[in-house]
Scaffold this motif. Structure first.
Motif, PDB file in Angstrom:
ATOM      1  N   ALA A  66      44.299  14.357  61.396  1.00 54.75           N
ATOM      2  CA  ALA A  66      44.641  14.497  62.812  1.00 54.75           C
ATOM      3  C   ALA A  66      45.030  15.944  63.059  1.00 54.75           C
ATOM      4  O   ALA A  66      45.522  16.633  62.161  1.00 54.75           O
ATOM      5  CB  ALA A  66      45.785  13.567  63.194  1.00 54.75           C
ATOM      6  N   GLY A  67      44.817  16.395  64.280  1.00 51.56           N
ATOM      7  CA  GLY A  67      45.168  17.765  64.610  1.00 51.56           C
ATOM      8  C   GLY A  67      44.970  18.040  66.080  1.00 51.56           C
ATOM      9  O   GLY A  67      44.797  17.118  66.893  1.00 51.56           O
ATOM     10  N   VAL A  68      44.968  19.310  66.418  1.00 49.51           N
ATOM     11  CA  VAL A  68      44.882  19.750  67.809  1.00 49.51           C
ATOM     12  C   VAL A  68      43.636  20.608  67.989  1.00 49.51           C
ATOM     13  O   VAL A  68      43.370  21.514  67.184  1.00 49.51           O
ATOM     14  CB  VAL A  68      46.142  20.543  68.203  1.00 49.51           C
ATOM     15  N   VAL A  69      42.879  20.321  69.017  1.00 48.54           N
ATOM     16  CA  VAL A  69      41.675  21.098  69.310  1.00 48.54           C
ATOM     17  C   VAL A  69      42.085  22.527  69.660  1.00 48.54           C
ATOM     18  O   VAL A  69      42.951  22.765  70.507  1.00 48.54           O
ATOM     19  CB  VAL A  69      40.891  20.461  70.473  1.00 48.54           C
ATOM     20  N   GLU A  70      41.457  23.480  68.990  1.00 48.80           N
ATOM     21  CA  GLU A  70      41.737  24.893  69.264  1.00 48.80           C
ATOM     22  C   GLU A  70      40.717  25.493  70.221  1.00 48.80           C
ATOM     23  O   GLU A  70      41.058  26.255  71.128  1.00 48.80           O
ATOM     24  CB  GLU A  70      41.752  25.687  67.959  1.00 48.80           C
ATOM     25  N   ASP A  83      44.057  19.255  73.084  1.00 49.49           N
ATOM     26  CA  ASP A  83      43.962  17.803  72.909  1.00 49.49           C
ATOM     27  C   ASP A  83      44.369  17.414  71.489  1.00 49.49           C
ATOM     28  O   ASP A  83      43.936  18.041  70.512  1.00 49.49           O
ATOM     29  CB  ASP A  83      42.535  17.312  73.171  1.00 49.49           C
ATOM     30  N   PHE A  84      45.177  16.367  71.368  1.00 47.06           N
ATOM     31  CA  PHE A  84      45.545  15.806  70.064  1.00 47.06           C
ATOM     32  C   PHE A  84      44.496  14.782  69.681  1.00 47.06           C
ATOM     33  O   PHE A  84      44.199  13.861  70.457  1.00 47.06           O
ATOM     34  CB  PHE A  84      46.924  15.148  70.137  1.00 47.06           C
ATOM     35  N   LYS A 147      40.378  11.471  71.020  1.00 51.39           N
ATOM     36  CA  LYS A 147      41.676  11.740  71.636  1.00 51.39           C
ATOM     37  C   LYS A 147      42.561  10.494  71.573  1.00 51.39           C
ATOM     38  O   LYS A 147      42.119   9.393  71.888  1.00 51.39           O
ATOM     39  CB  LYS A 147      41.489  12.177  73.094  1.00 51.39           C
ATOM     40  N   VAL A 148      43.817  10.703  71.162  1.00 51.92           N
ATOM     41  CA  VAL A 148      44.814   9.629  71.125  1.00 51.92           C
ATOM     42  C   VAL A 148      46.117  10.166  71.682  1.00 51.92           C
ATOM     43  O   VAL A 148      46.276  11.372  71.917  1.00 51.92           O
ATOM     44  CB  VAL A 148      45.016   9.078  69.692  1.00 51.92           C
ATOM     45  N   ASP A 149      47.080   9.277  71.865  1.00 55.45           N
ATOM     46  CA  ASP A 149      48.376   9.634  72.427  1.00 55.45           C
ATOM     47  C   ASP A 149      49.077  10.649  71.523  1.00 55.45           C
ATOM     48  O   ASP A 149      49.314  10.387  70.333  1.00 55.45           O
ATOM     49  CB  ASP A 149      49.226   8.372  72.563  1.00 55.45           C
ATOM     50  N   ILE A 319      46.554   3.234  67.933  1.00 54.89           N
ATOM     51  CA  ILE A 319      47.688   4.136  68.144  1.00 54.89           C
ATOM     52  C   ILE A 319      48.666   3.535  69.147  1.00 54.89           C
ATOM     53  O   ILE A 319      49.890   3.638  68.994  1.00 54.89           O
ATOM     54  CB  ILE A 319      47.211   5.522  68.594  1.00 54.89           C
ATOM     55  N   ASP A 320      48.157   2.863  70.185  1.00 53.96           N
ATOM     56  CA  ASP A 320      49.047   2.176  71.128  1.00 53.96           C
ATOM     57  C   ASP A 320      49.867   1.111  70.416  1.00 53.96           C
ATOM     58  O   ASP A 320      51.083   0.981  70.648  1.00 53.96           O
ATOM     59  CB  ASP A 320      48.243   1.550  72.267  1.00 53.96           C
TER      60      ASP A 320
END
Length: 361
Positions: A66-70, A83-84, A147-149, A319-320
């Motif tokens: 998991a990570g963050v879009v750069e 986006d996570f 994309k997730v929370d 994830i929810d």
């Protein structure tokens, strides 16, 4: 401009992994660069290191992340920097014969990044499962980003990228475990224990965990198994039958990937029951079963690819459930390790000491 980051590679079959500089190009059309926050140490990465997948060395390992879009490339519309995301290795094409038949979880033409990450000398790297996330940043196809929370822990969320999704999906999607069903899970590592959790979520009445390690069986019981069987001590087929009225389980999930355990699964299911193979075998393994038994027992023999999941549908939903406290993904994180701890994490995994080690950046 291309970036140079630290990443873990397997240079040759069986050789210890190395942390080396990796060149990550700017994203091209349909691609994204993701800053990796966490990546699980999965058996599949060890299969790559051991040459059990293919021989396209050197591999950039890691895929359960998991990570963050750069940054994103041209034509990417549903993904933006910040986006996570959970990375997935089934970015469906929407055009192959499986997708057109309404079965995108079987997509035969999944997307990967077209550009290659390399070593500093230009040597092209083969990213594990098209991802290569034992790196500070990685280049993937935009469709590999789900994309997730962002409230979710990266260390927990990333596990949906492979092992936990494989096990949950083997029970819920492939095995179609229903309310009141009896389920046996053979092999209680990360994937097998996720199948235990998936069976519990689906409402199974009897969940039998089978392993040779009492530590793993204790974990399975904490995660929802109603019974445990140590197959070093007793015949697992007879034990499963004994716990299911003499009939065998409605669904048996084989999470080891060996011929002998598959045979156990085959004979431990009820007549017209279902066997689900989610354990990953190696290329030299073969299986022999009496064809009359295959015919006479009826039912279904299935393989579960990635838990037959559709990431865009399944990851946000799971994830929810995690954020609601109904799916304990944190229970699968046995330890967190730095990037240079992957080789030692492989050893602990082989010794059965962990469900998942997770590299945290």
């Amino acid at each position: 401009m291309a970036q140079v980051v630290r990443g873990v590679i397997a240079r040759a079959k069986g050789a210890p992994v190395e942390v080396v500089p990796v060149v990550v190009p700017d994203p091209g059309p349909g691609e994204a660069v993701v800053r990796v926050q966490a990546c699980g140490v999965c058996h599949t990465d060890l299969h790559y290191r051991e040459g059990g997948i293919n021989d396209e060395f050197p591999f950039l390992l890691g895929h359960e992340a998991a990570g963050v879009v750069e940054s994103v490339g041209e034509g990417v519309e549903d993904l933006a920097p910040g986006d996570f995301v959970v990375l997935n290795w089934r970015a469906v094409c929407g055009r192959c014969r499986a997708c057109k038949r309404g079965r995108p979880w079987y997509c035969f033409a999944t997307h990967n990044a077209k550009q290659k990450m390399t070593l500093e000398d230009g040597t092209e790297l083969s990213p594990a499962l098209g991802i290569g996330a034992f790196a500070e940043k990685t280049l993937v196809a935009a469709g590999q980003c789900t994309k997730v929370d962002p409230a979710a822990s990266p260390a927990a969320a990333g596990l949906l990228g492979c092992g936990v999704m494989a096990g949950l999906g083997a029970a819920i999607n492939t095995g179609q475990v229903g309310r009141g069903d009896s389920v046996a899970v053979i092999g209680c590592g990360g994937v097998g224990n996720a199948a235990v959790v998936g069976s519990r979520l689906a409402g199974a009445g009897t969940i039998i965990a089978v392993d040779v390690d009492d530590r793993k069986l204790a974990t399975a019981q904490r995660l929802g198994a109603t019974h445990t069987v140590n197959s070093r001590a007793v015949d697992p087929v007879e034990a499963i039958r004994g716990l299911t009225g003499g009939h065998g389980a409605d669904v048996v999930i084989e999470a080891v990937g060996r011929p002998e355990t598959y045979r156990q699964a085959f004979y431990a299911r009820d007549l017209a029951g279902t066997v689900v193979l989610v354990g990953v075998p190696t290329p030299e393994m073969t299986l022999e079963l009496p064809l009359l038994d295959v015919f006479g027992r009826g039912g279904a023999l299935k393989s579960s690819w990635y838990g037959d999941c559709l990431p865009e549908r399944d990851f946000p939903m799971l994830i929810d459930l995690y954020l609601q406290g109904r799916l304990d993904l944190d229970a699968f994180v046995s330890e967190t390790v730095p990037l240079d701890g992957v080789e030692e994490a492989f050893a602990r995994m082989q010794r059965g000491e962990v469900l998942r080690s997770v590299v945290v950046f």
